[in-house]
Write a protein that holds these residues in place. Sequence first.
Motif, PDB file in Angstrom:
ATOM      1  N   ALA A 357     175.028  60.802  61.722  1.00  0.00           N
ATOM      2  CA  ALA A 357     173.843  61.649  61.548  1.00  0.00           C
ATOM      3  C   ALA A 357     172.603  60.837  61.192  1.00  0.00           C
ATOM      4  CB  ALA A 357     174.113  62.698  60.467  1.00  0.00           C
ATOM      5  N   ARG A 358     172.754  59.759  60.413  1.00  0.00           N
ATOM      6  CA  ARG A 358     171.582  58.986  59.977  1.00  0.00           C
ATOM      7  C   ARG A 358     171.164  58.009  61.071  1.00  0.00           C
ATOM      8  NH1 ARG A 358     168.614  58.159  55.556  1.00  0.00           N
ATOM      9  NH2 ARG A 358     170.000  59.351  54.175  1.00  0.00           N
ATOM     10  N   LYS A 359     170.173  58.397  61.837  1.00  0.00           N
ATOM     11  CA  LYS A 359     169.720  57.613  62.991  1.00  0.00           C
ATOM     12  C   LYS A 359     168.568  56.693  62.575  1.00  0.00           C
ATOM     13  CE  LYS A 359     171.320  60.834  66.529  1.00  0.00           C
ATOM     14  NZ  LYS A 359     172.194  61.612  65.653  1.00  0.00           N
ATOM     15  N   GLU A 360     168.873  55.787  61.696  1.00  0.00           N
ATOM     16  CA  GLU A 360     167.948  54.764  61.223  1.00  0.00           C
ATOM     17  C   GLU A 360     168.783  53.708  60.516  1.00  0.00           C
ATOM     18  OE1 GLU A 360     165.533  55.334  57.845  1.00  0.00           O
ATOM     19  OE2 GLU A 360     167.181  56.110  56.635  1.00  0.00           O
ATOM     20  N   SER A 361     168.121  52.632  60.047  1.00  0.00           N
ATOM     21  CA  SER A 361     168.781  51.627  59.217  1.00  0.00           C
ATOM     22  C   SER A 361     168.101  51.591  57.858  1.00  0.00           C
ATOM     23  CB  SER A 361     168.716  50.252  59.885  1.00  0.00           C
ATOM     24  OG  SER A 361     169.471  50.244  61.078  1.00  0.00           O
ATOM     25  N   ARG A 362     168.917  51.457  56.800  1.00  0.00           N
ATOM     26  CA  ARG A 362     168.390  51.481  55.434  1.00  0.00           C
ATOM     27  C   ARG A 362     169.438  50.881  54.495  1.00  0.00           C
ATOM     28  NH1 ARG A 362     164.442  54.522  53.077  1.00  0.00           N
ATOM     29  NH2 ARG A 362     164.202  55.727  54.999  1.00  0.00           N
ATOM     30  N   ALA A 363     168.978  49.985  53.597  1.00  0.00           N
ATOM     31  CA  ALA A 363     169.875  49.374  52.609  1.00  0.00           C
ATOM     32  C   ALA A 363     171.091  48.769  53.320  1.00  0.00           C
ATOM     33  CB  ALA A 363     170.267  50.396  51.550  1.00  0.00           C
ATOM     34  N   GLY A 364     172.307  49.138  52.915  1.00  0.00           N
ATOM     35  CA  GLY A 364     173.499  48.591  53.542  1.00  0.00           C
ATOM     36  C   GLY A 364     173.927  49.313  54.793  1.00  0.00           C
ATOM     37  N   PRO A 371     167.735  50.319  64.728  1.00  0.00           N
ATOM     38  CA  PRO A 371     167.651  49.220  63.752  1.00  0.00           C
ATOM     39  C   PRO A 371     166.487  49.310  62.780  1.00  0.00           C
ATOM     40  CG  PRO A 371     166.876  48.492  65.898  1.00  0.00           C
ATOM     41  CD  PRO A 371     167.407  49.881  66.096  1.00  0.00           C
ATOM     42  N   GLN A 372     165.548  50.225  62.996  1.00  0.00           N
ATOM     43  CA  GLN A 372     164.374  50.299  62.130  1.00  0.00           C
ATOM     44  C   GLN A 372     164.555  51.365  61.046  1.00  0.00           C
ATOM     45  OE1 GLN A 372     162.089  47.949  62.550  1.00  0.00           O
ATOM     46  NE2 GLN A 372     163.322  47.248  64.301  1.00  0.00           N
ATOM     47  N   ARG A 373     163.865  51.176  59.937  1.00  0.00           N
ATOM     48  CA  ARG A 373     163.821  52.197  58.890  1.00  0.00           C
ATOM     49  C   ARG A 373     162.900  53.326  59.348  1.00  0.00           C
ATOM     50  NH1 ARG A 373     162.152  49.066  55.534  1.00  0.00           N
ATOM     51  NH2 ARG A 373     159.938  49.554  55.526  1.00  0.00           N
ATOM     52  N   GLY A 374     163.306  54.566  59.100  1.00  0.00           N
ATOM     53  CA  GLY A 374     162.523  55.711  59.558  1.00  0.00           C
ATOM     54  C   GLY A 374     162.133  56.627  58.420  1.00  0.00           C
ATOM     55  N   ASN A 375     161.196  56.208  57.589  1.00  0.00           N
ATOM     56  CA  ASN A 375     160.815  57.007  56.425  1.00  0.00           C
ATOM     57  C   ASN A 375     160.280  58.382  56.800  1.00  0.00           C
ATOM     58  OD1 ASN A 375     161.593  55.027  54.700  1.00  0.00           O
ATOM     59  ND2 ASN A 375     159.553  54.498  53.954  1.00  0.00           N
ATOM     60  N   ALA A 376     159.608  58.481  57.936  1.00  0.00           N
ATOM     61  CA  ALA A 376     159.009  59.761  58.319  1.00  0.00           C
ATOM     62  C   ALA A 376     160.063  60.854  58.468  1.00  0.00           C
ATOM     63  CB  ALA A 376     158.225  59.595  59.616  1.00  0.00           C
ATOM     64  N   ASN A 377     161.226  60.488  58.998  1.00  0.00           N
ATOM     65  CA  ASN A 377     162.267  61.483  59.263  1.00  0.00           C
ATOM     66  C   ASN A 377     163.502  61.335  58.378  1.00  0.00           C
ATOM     67  OD1 ASN A 377     160.847  62.660  61.514  1.00  0.00           O
ATOM     68  ND2 ASN A 377     161.456  60.886  62.731  1.00  0.00           N
ATOM     69  N   TRP A 378     163.668  60.171  57.728  1.00  0.00           N
ATOM     70  CA  TRP A 378     164.946  59.911  57.078  1.00  0.00           C
ATOM     71  C   TRP A 378     164.841  59.510  55.621  1.00  0.00           C
ATOM     72  CZ3 TRP A 378     169.158  61.905  58.604  1.00  0.00           C
ATOM     73  CH2 TRP A 378     169.324  62.210  59.954  1.00  0.00           C
ATOM     74  N   LEU A 379     163.734  59.826  54.961  1.00  0.00           N
ATOM     75  CA  LEU A 379     163.686  59.636  53.523  1.00  0.00           C
ATOM     76  C   LEU A 379     164.369  60.845  52.882  1.00  0.00           C
ATOM     77  CD1 LEU A 379     162.757  57.452  51.628  1.00  0.00           C
ATOM     78  CD2 LEU A 379     160.612  58.672  51.319  1.00  0.00           C
ATOM     79  N   LYS A 380     165.661  60.953  53.163  1.00  0.00           N
ATOM     80  CA  LYS A 380     166.452  62.132  52.805  1.00  0.00           C
ATOM     81  C   LYS A 380     167.860  61.696  52.440  1.00  0.00           C
ATOM     82  CE  LYS A 380     164.126  64.840  56.421  1.00  0.00           C
ATOM     83  NZ  LYS A 380     164.322  65.576  57.689  1.00  0.00           N
ATOM     84  N   TRP A 381     168.498  62.535  51.646  1.00  0.00           N
ATOM     85  CA  TRP A 381     169.930  62.396  51.416  1.00  0.00           C
ATOM     86  C   TRP A 381     170.676  63.239  52.436  1.00  0.00           C
ATOM     87  CZ3 TRP A 381     167.968  63.780  46.074  1.00  0.00           C
ATOM     88  CH2 TRP A 381     167.685  62.621  45.324  1.00  0.00           C
ATOM     89  N   ILE A 382     171.814  62.742  52.861  1.00  0.00           N
ATOM     90  CA  ILE A 382     172.713  63.530  53.712  1.00  0.00           C
ATOM     91  C   ILE A 382     173.810  64.092  52.832  1.00  0.00           C
ATOM     92  CG2 ILE A 382     174.415  63.430  55.567  1.00  0.00           C
ATOM     93  CD1 ILE A 382     172.686  61.364  56.939  1.00  0.00           C
ATOM     94  N   GLU A 383     173.916  65.419  52.823  1.00  0.00           N
ATOM     95  CA  GLU A 383     174.947  66.091  52.031  1.00  0.00           C
ATOM     96  C   GLU A 383     175.896  66.844  52.949  1.00  0.00           C
ATOM     97  OE1 GLU A 383     173.276  68.465  48.914  1.00  0.00           O
ATOM     98  OE2 GLU A 383     172.336  66.731  47.932  1.00  0.00           O
ATOM     99  N   GLN A 384     177.157  66.878  52.537  1.00  0.00           N
ATOM    100  CA  GLN A 384     178.195  67.599  53.281  1.00  0.00           C
ATOM    101  C   GLN A 384     178.990  68.439  52.298  1.00  0.00           C
ATOM    102  OE1 GLN A 384     180.189  64.907  56.405  1.00  0.00           O
ATOM    103  NE2 GLN A 384     179.304  63.418  54.996  1.00  0.00           N
ATOM    104  N   ARG A 385     179.461  69.575  52.778  1.00  0.00           N
ATOM    105  CA  ARG A 385     180.335  70.403  51.952  1.00  0.00           C
ATOM    106  C   ARG A 385     181.183  71.297  52.838  1.00  0.00           C
ATOM    107  NH1 ARG A 385     177.214  75.058  48.656  1.00  0.00           N
ATOM    108  NH2 ARG A 385     179.396  75.411  48.148  1.00  0.00           N
TER     109      ARG A 385
END
Length: 424
Positions: A357-364, A371-385
Amino acid sequence: MRKARRAPSGPWVITDVITDGERVTGAVGFHAQSGKPVYIRARAVLLATNTGGWKPSYHQNTPASEGVSIAWNAGCAMRNFEFWKVWNVPVDFAWEGQTGLLPKGARFLNNKGEDFMLKYSPKFGAKADPHYNTRGMICEVRAGNGPILFDCSKMSAEDVETMRPRAGWMGLNDKKLRAMGMDFFAQKLEWMPQVRHTYGGIVADLDGATAIKGLYAAGLARNPDPGVYMGGWATCITATTGYSAGEAAARFVEGHDAVPFDKAYAADRLNGILRYLGRDGIAPKDVIADMREVMSAPDVALMKTGRGLSRGLDRVAEVREEFLPELGARDAHELAKLFEATSTVLLTDLCLTAALARKESRAGHYREDYPQRGNANWLKWIEQRQVDGRHELHTVPVPLDDYPVKPYRYYMDNFTWPEPPRAD
């Protein structure tokens, strides 16, 4: 203040937290030697089950995945499972301490004798987070510069004496290796990446409270790691989150009366695992080995791609549908291993689903196809339940406006990687 009621003594395996739909009412499990069921009535439950992993070596044989399963089936939200720990280790044995050795002159070398991490980060070189060092390893092997060697020859004699282990499993390792004619500090030894355990965990507030009233989480059962390596961090979070969650659970108990414990419902939940006891079938260790193989693929473990992650999810679905129903446990000890195996399948599913689901690169987390960081769309947590038996995924914006200190620099920007290979 009333004293907390302790579970009966002995090697008990807890398999489920029991709720009435909103509040905790207790827990169930079984004795790992006799198989005897155990029912625990409780107004609050604290999950401090470590994290979940894939048991890649004898050194990493303890991070099991039962806490993930318990929290998931209780209805907790789970977060940050797209981040998992990838380490670098000798090919032939386990070893700790590289983050202390590298600043003292130890080096990762390619087959040309080059300190290759300087190519990817002139600033840090190999004195970097292991996720980045292992990424460099893969780039070198792809370029035909493998195998990768660890070299301590530039360390001073004094530093070698200081860093040579003498106690615990590391001391035993060093003693046995030298008896075999292998000296870690005097030889160049081949190393490799190794996937270890998840950085994900239960969503909880600062006091450890989850969305289930009376259910609290502490330590690595939560998701406190930042997605990169921080030495000594586990000791800090264990002490602080254990203290705060324990106090919060005690306050909750003082303010709430007990609620009815539905033993028939609890027994039904427990029978989901007890039904495997005493029957022949697929060995639990084979399922864990299968999940470890899924997670160790190069395009899953570190250089993640949509194709690799999707292939891994297909294998998880196949194992869940075809192999889990055929598991068997000859005795209660093996039943504990069976619960661990089914939990590892769930863990692998959560990790691959979040990473896809996370279509960017960040931290580990590194997506080679993004391969790029995508703050505009992905400065988010991914939660599942789990909701009514369905697997749901959503994102939650990181509340940066509430943070007194806001990030303005990113560690990943200190590294430059080659263009990824084109897909076939």
